[in-house]
Design a protein around this motif. Structure first.
Motif, PDB file in Angstrom:
ATOM      1  N   ALA A  24       0.863  -1.177   0.000  1.00 41.91           N
ATOM      2  CA  ALA A  24       0.000   0.000   0.000  1.00 41.91           C
ATOM      3  C   ALA A  24       0.899   1.225   0.000  1.00 41.91           C
ATOM      4  O   ALA A  24       2.001   1.186   0.567  1.00 41.91           O
ATOM      5  N   LYS A  28      -1.938   5.969   1.791  1.00 36.20           N
ATOM      6  CA  LYS A  28      -3.065   5.107   2.121  1.00 36.20           C
ATOM      7  C   LYS A  28      -2.870   4.435   3.476  1.00 36.20           C
ATOM      8  O   LYS A  28      -3.800   4.325   4.278  1.00 36.20           O
ATOM      9  N   TRP A  32      -5.064   4.642   6.924  1.00 40.69           N
ATOM     10  CA  TRP A  32      -5.544   3.497   7.714  1.00 40.69           C
ATOM     11  C   TRP A  32      -5.157   3.642   9.175  1.00 40.69           C
ATOM     12  O   TRP A  32      -5.971   3.375  10.068  1.00 40.69           O
ATOM     13  N   SER A  93     -22.017   6.396   0.968  1.00 33.21           N
ATOM     14  CA  SER A  93     -20.852   5.514   0.929  1.00 33.21           C
ATOM     15  C   SER A  93     -20.791   4.761  -0.387  1.00 33.21           C
ATOM     16  O   SER A  93     -19.711   4.573  -0.964  1.00 33.21           O
ATOM     17  N   VAL A  97     -17.789   4.843  -3.137  1.00 34.94           N
ATOM     18  CA  VAL A  97     -17.004   3.693  -3.588  1.00 34.94           C
ATOM     19  C   VAL A  97     -17.149   3.554  -5.105  1.00 34.94           C
ATOM     20  O   VAL A  97     -16.209   3.145  -5.791  1.00 34.94           O
ATOM     21  N   LEU A  98     -18.278   4.000  -5.658  1.00 36.37           N
ATOM     22  CA  LEU A  98     -18.409   4.018  -7.123  1.00 36.37           C
ATOM     23  C   LEU A  98     -17.458   5.051  -7.735  1.00 36.37           C
ATOM     24  O   LEU A  98     -16.881   4.823  -8.808  1.00 36.37           O
ATOM     25  N   VAL A 100     -14.565   5.895  -6.450  1.00 32.67           N
ATOM     26  CA  VAL A 100     -13.231   5.284  -6.389  1.00 32.67           C
ATOM     27  C   VAL A 100     -13.056   4.323  -7.552  1.00 32.67           C
ATOM     28  O   VAL A 100     -12.023   4.315  -8.238  1.00 32.67           O
ATOM     29  N   ASP A 101     -14.102   3.525  -7.803  1.00 32.52           N
ATOM     30  CA  ASP A 101     -14.047   2.548  -8.886  1.00 32.52           C
ATOM     31  C   ASP A 101     -13.880   3.237 -10.239  1.00 32.52           C
ATOM     32  O   ASP A 101     -13.059   2.839 -11.071  1.00 32.52           O
ATOM     33  N   HIS A 104     -10.390   4.316 -10.718  1.00 30.52           N
ATOM     34  CA  HIS A 104      -9.484   3.252 -11.149  1.00 30.52           C
ATOM     35  C   HIS A 104      -9.511   3.079 -12.658  1.00 30.52           C
ATOM     36  O   HIS A 104      -8.511   2.704 -13.258  1.00 30.52           O
ATOM     37  N   GLU A 302      -9.439   7.691  -3.499  1.00 34.10           N
ATOM     38  CA  GLU A 302      -9.531   6.485  -2.683  1.00 34.10           C
ATOM     39  C   GLU A 302      -9.259   6.799  -1.212  1.00 34.10           C
ATOM     40  O   GLU A 302      -9.937   6.290  -0.317  1.00 34.10           O
ATOM     41  N   LEU A 306     -11.736   6.353   1.944  1.00 35.18           N
ATOM     42  CA  LEU A 306     -11.519   5.598   3.179  1.00 35.18           C
ATOM     43  C   LEU A 306     -12.070   6.368   4.378  1.00 35.18           C
ATOM     44  O   LEU A 306     -12.778   5.817   5.235  1.00 35.18           O
ATOM     45  N   HIS A 309     -15.911   6.367   4.346  1.00 37.15           N
ATOM     46  CA  HIS A 309     -16.486   5.090   4.780  1.00 37.15           C
ATOM     47  C   HIS A 309     -16.341   4.911   6.275  1.00 37.15           C
ATOM     48  O   HIS A 309     -17.202   4.337   6.935  1.00 37.15           O
ATOM     49  N   PHE A 310     -15.228   5.419   6.807  1.00 40.81           N
ATOM     50  CA  PHE A 310     -15.031   5.302   8.244  1.00 40.81           C
ATOM     51  C   PHE A 310     -16.122   6.059   8.999  1.00 40.81           C
ATOM     52  O   PHE A 310     -16.654   5.580  10.002  1.00 40.81           O
TER      53      PHE A 310
ATOM     54  N   HIS B   3      -5.359  -2.490 -10.064  1.00 45.42           N
ATOM     55  CA  HIS B   3      -6.640  -1.821 -10.250  1.00 45.42           C
ATOM     56  C   HIS B   3      -7.787  -2.742 -10.615  1.00 45.42           C
ATOM     57  O   HIS B   3      -8.884  -2.580 -10.122  1.00 45.42           O
ATOM     58  N   ASN B  20     -16.852  -5.072 -10.338  1.00 47.90           N
ATOM     59  CA  ASN B  20     -16.795  -4.381  -9.062  1.00 47.90           C
ATOM     60  C   ASN B  20     -18.050  -3.561  -8.786  1.00 47.90           C
ATOM     61  O   ASN B  20     -18.551  -3.544  -7.660  1.00 47.90           O
ATOM     62  N   ILE B  24     -20.535  -3.713  -5.509  1.00 47.94           N
ATOM     63  CA  ILE B  24     -20.882  -2.570  -4.660  1.00 47.94           C
ATOM     64  C   ILE B  24     -22.394  -2.523  -4.440  1.00 47.94           C
ATOM     65  O   ILE B  24     -22.868  -2.394  -3.303  1.00 47.94           O
ATOM     66  N   MET B  80     -14.275  -0.292   1.923  1.00 46.06           N
ATOM     67  CA  MET B  80     -12.926   0.209   2.185  1.00 46.06           C
ATOM     68  C   MET B  80     -11.878  -0.709   1.560  1.00 46.06           C
ATOM     69  O   MET B  80     -10.695  -0.574   1.818  1.00 46.06           O
TER      70      MET B  80
END
Lengths: 325, 128
Positions: A24, A28, A32, A93, A97-98, A100-101, A104, A302, A306, A309-310, B3, B20, B24, B80
């Motif tokens: 990592a 990042k 964490w 959330s 995360v979408l 973040v995806d 990528h 990302e 994190l 989400h936390f 990735h 992915n 989700i 996460m």
């Protein structure tokens, strides 16, 4: 300039340095570790809430009776609004995360869209929390506090909750709010309750239909309702003040510690949501400006993801300990 | 994390998603169902669950706490991306938190109920 490099003879060996065993990036991993430490802070708060709750386990307010409101709607709806808030946060959330995806896959426009939705979700949540605080502070029915700091709430014989202003009878008094210039040592007092204790006492004694409920719970976990005779004795001997709403010292819903922890823990969480929204907005602007496109990596999205989400994770626990258990 | 190298199976491989995004949404549906169950139980409060105790905690509360941990697991593992991290990053984060939190919670709850007993059985007059 000649570089002063000394060969150690360990190049290529495991201890030669430059390894990334956790695979990592620095940023990042630090995110964490920050999350772990922040999780411990929240656990400290929630565990101390548990401590106080176990300390007064037979006199703790029931959340279903405290949080019963929905904006713009009258009536008694326990839990629904806070369930809605939970959904908002989980959904933001998901959009995070979408994002973040999409990052990528280097799809800038999708990242922009999903981050925008996340920010909106965060704002709705913070707004809902502010509304919930307002309702909690304003209070609902009002209560009377005894000399020992116990809370007495009023019910009619059918078991329905009665608000103070509905049964108080007018008493002629000259009591006015003390101003700074008339007070001892230039102390002014907070605004007076809408009804005075003597008015409540008069109304209570005149109406045979009313009984008092203590904050103590019976074996079934329901607050104990006194008989009419006991109620009158309690009002005559021990009633000391009027409580409307909740603040850090008085709390019409029951034990003051409940309000203290509510303000402190949901406030601290709300502050996290707020700072999460601010950080999200900063990253959002960077995404629009194309910073991460030039950097060829959306890892920053990302990292804030994190954190976001936390915040959601903490809410899951706050929701359980404050509203469900 | 590479990735396009997501671990797409949840429930120990019982459900496997195609990509992915699908995972989700799948996890979102799972979390929503859990929340709906929690809220429904919180409103109904079935007597069977509130009147029976396991280790002096209501069965209902055990259910709430278990579901909370389940939710926390899926948020951490899938939102996460803990599922995609190296085993020891997972352990560094999760074990540290879990052991310290368990210790803290045990100590404070134990002491809280001790003080409750002192108030109840002791000579302090509290009810006035």
């Amino acid at each position: 300039m000649e570089a002063a490099v000394v060969n150690t003879g360990t190049e290529g060996k495991t201890w030669g340095g430059g390894n990334r065993p956790l695979k990592a990036s620095y940023g990042k991993m630090m995110m964490w570790f920050f999350i772990v430490s922040d999780a411990l802070t929240f656990s400290g708060f929630i565990a101390s809430y548990g401590f106080s709750r176990f300390k007064f386990i037979d006199a703790w307010p029931i959340a279903d009776e405290v949080f019963t409101h929905i904006p713009f709607v009258h009536g008694n709806y326990p839990m629904y609004y806070v369930a809605f808030m939970t959904f908002i946060l989980i959904f933001s959330s998901v959009t995070m995360v979408l994002a973040v995806d999409a990052g990528h896959h280097m799809k800038k426009n999708k990242v922009i869209l999903y981050m925008f939705l996340t920010i909106i979700g965060g704002l709705i949540f913070v707004g809902s929390q502010a509304w919930e605080w307002k309702t909690f502070i304003k209070g609902n029915y009002g209560a009377v506090e005894t000399k020992g700091g116990q809370i007495i709430q009023f019910f009619n014989k059918d078991g329905e909750r009665v608000a103070l202003k509905d049964f108080a009878l007018p008493v002629h008094t000259e009591r006015t709010t003390q101003q700074k210039n008339t007070g001892i040592w230039y102390q002014k007092e907070k605004s007076l309750p809408t009804v005075s204790l003597s008015e409540i006492k008069k109304g209570f004694l005149a109406n045979d239909n009313l009984v008092a409920r203590t904050q103590y719970l019976d074996e079934d976990g329901k607050p104990i309702v006194l008989s009419r005779q006991e109620s009158v004795a309690l009002m005559n001997n021990d009633a000391k003040g009027v409580v409307e709403g909740a603040n850090l010292i008085h709390n019409e819903y029951g034990h003051p510690l409940f309000a203290d922890f509510f303000f402190f823990i949901t406030g601290f969480h709300g502050f996290h949501v707020f700072s999460g929204v601010v950080i999200n907005i900063i990253i959002f602007i960077n995404v629009i400006l194309g910073t991460y496109e030039r950097r060829k990596s959306y890892e920053m999205v990302e990292k804030v993801g994190l954190y976001w989400h936390f915040v959601d994770l903490v809410w899951v626990f706050v929701f359980t300990v404050f509203y469900l258990v | 994390m590479a990735h396009d190298n997501h671990n797409l199976a949840i429930f120990r491989g019982k459900i496997k998603f195609k990509n992915n995004q699908q995972k989700i949404w799948g996890v979102f549906i799972l979390l929503s169902i859990i929340t709906i169950v929690e809220v429904a139980l919180g409103i109904i409060k079935p007597e069977v669950l509130t009147h029976n105790h396991l280790f002096s905690l209501k069965i209902l509360n055990w259910i709430f706490l278990t579901l909370t941990v389940v939710k926390a697991y899926y948020i951490t593992w899938d939102f996460m991306h803990m599922r995609d991290e190296v085993k020891f990053l997972r352990r560094v984060v999760v074990w540290t938190a879990v052991f310290l939190i368990l210790y803290l919670v045990y100590m404070l709850l134990e002491e809280g109920s001790y003080i409750f007993d002192v108030y109840k059985e002791g000579f302090i007059k509290f009810n006035f």
